[in-house]
Design a protein around this motif. Structure first.
Motif, PDB file in Angstrom:
ATOM      1  N   PRO A 150       4.556   3.830   3.045  1.00  0.00           N
ATOM      2  CA  PRO A 150       4.011   2.586   2.534  1.00  0.00           C
ATOM      3  C   PRO A 150       3.871   1.543   3.640  1.00  0.00           C
ATOM      4  O   PRO A 150       4.531   1.622   4.674  1.00  0.00           O
ATOM      5  N   ARG A 165       0.078  -4.154  -5.738  1.00  0.00           N
ATOM      6  CA  ARG A 165       0.525  -2.862  -5.220  1.00  0.00           C
ATOM      7  C   ARG A 165      -0.582  -1.846  -5.465  1.00  0.00           C
ATOM      8  O   ARG A 165      -1.129  -1.785  -6.561  1.00  0.00           O
ATOM      9  N   THR A 169       3.745   3.293  -9.994  1.00  0.00           N
ATOM     10  CA  THR A 169       4.974   2.841  -9.349  1.00  0.00           C
ATOM     11  C   THR A 169       5.754   3.967  -8.684  1.00  0.00           C
ATOM     12  O   THR A 169       6.645   3.716  -7.892  1.00  0.00           O
ATOM     13  N   GLY A 170       5.448   5.218  -9.044  1.00  0.00           N
ATOM     14  CA  GLY A 170       6.230   6.345  -8.541  1.00  0.00           C
ATOM     15  C   GLY A 170       7.549   6.510  -9.270  1.00  0.00           C
ATOM     16  O   GLY A 170       8.312   7.415  -8.983  1.00  0.00           O
ATOM     17  N   TYR A 223       0.854  -1.186   0.000  1.00  0.00           N
ATOM     18  CA  TYR A 223       0.000   0.000   0.000  1.00  0.00           C
ATOM     19  C   TYR A 223       0.894   1.241   0.000  1.00  0.00           C
ATOM     20  O   TYR A 223       1.568   1.527   0.984  1.00  0.00           O
ATOM     21  N   ASP A 224       0.886   1.934  -1.148  1.00  0.00           N
ATOM     22  CA  ASP A 224       1.730   3.113  -1.348  1.00  0.00           C
ATOM     23  C   ASP A 224       1.003   4.385  -0.939  1.00  0.00           C
ATOM     24  O   ASP A 224      -0.227   4.461  -1.044  1.00  0.00           O
ATOM     25  N   TYR A 236       9.216   0.691   2.758  1.00  0.00           N
ATOM     26  CA  TYR A 236       9.021  -0.434   1.851  1.00  0.00           C
ATOM     27  C   TYR A 236       9.742  -1.658   2.397  1.00  0.00           C
ATOM     28  O   TYR A 236      10.766  -1.538   3.069  1.00  0.00           O
ATOM     29  N   ASN A 245      -1.935   2.276  -4.986  1.00  0.00           N
ATOM     30  CA  ASN A 245      -1.562   3.676  -4.827  1.00  0.00           C
ATOM     31  C   ASN A 245      -2.755   4.412  -4.214  1.00  0.00           C
ATOM     32  O   ASN A 245      -3.855   4.379  -4.779  1.00  0.00           O
ATOM     33  N   LEU A 281      12.198   3.457  -4.930  1.00  0.00           N
ATOM     34  CA  LEU A 281      11.015   3.092  -5.704  1.00  0.00           C
ATOM     35  C   LEU A 281      11.382   2.195  -6.879  1.00  0.00           C
ATOM     36  O   LEU A 281      10.638   1.283  -7.229  1.00  0.00           O
TER      37      LEU A 281
END
Length: 118
Positions: free
Chosen positions: A74, A45, A15-16, A7-8, A88, A47, A26
């Protein structure tokens, strides 16, 4: 097979990994997720900026956001258990959760196997 969910925080893209100045962290995470997907690991994943429903649907993420706010992102949930928050997962953690060798998540390993990364 484990179920891994990342969870971003809200980012400009999924993806950033975009824009003039890309954060190497990232890039590492995007690469690890790509390689895990290639190994048929159940990994997704989300966002916050583009997929808020995923954050609403996961009670553990709702709870951490209610208590800590977006600073908790995240975050990673593995098989329903909150494993990481505020950062992360490392490649070692990804490898442990997926039951693979950490070397399978490094660029040198992927080059030797002929996998082209974005």
């Amino acid at each position: 097979m484990p179920k891994i969910r990342i969870y971003d925080p809200a980012m400009c893209c999924a993806t950033g990994v975009c824009g003039p100045s890309v954060d190497p962290e990232l890039t590492r995470v995007a690469t690890a997720i790509f390689l895990l997907e290639k190994k048929n690991v159940d990994i997704s994943r989300y966002n916050l900026g583009s997929e808020p429903q995923a954050f609403i649907d996961e009670a553990k993420i709702q709870e951490v956001l209610n208590t800590q706010g977006t600073d908790a992102l995240p975050a990673a949930i593995v098989d329903g258990e909150l494993k990481v928050e505020g950062r992360y997962p490392t490649n070692e953690e990804f490898a442990q959760w997926a039951n693979i060798s950490v070397s399978e998540l490094t660029k040198s390993e992927t080059k030797s196997k002929g996998i082209e990364l974005l």
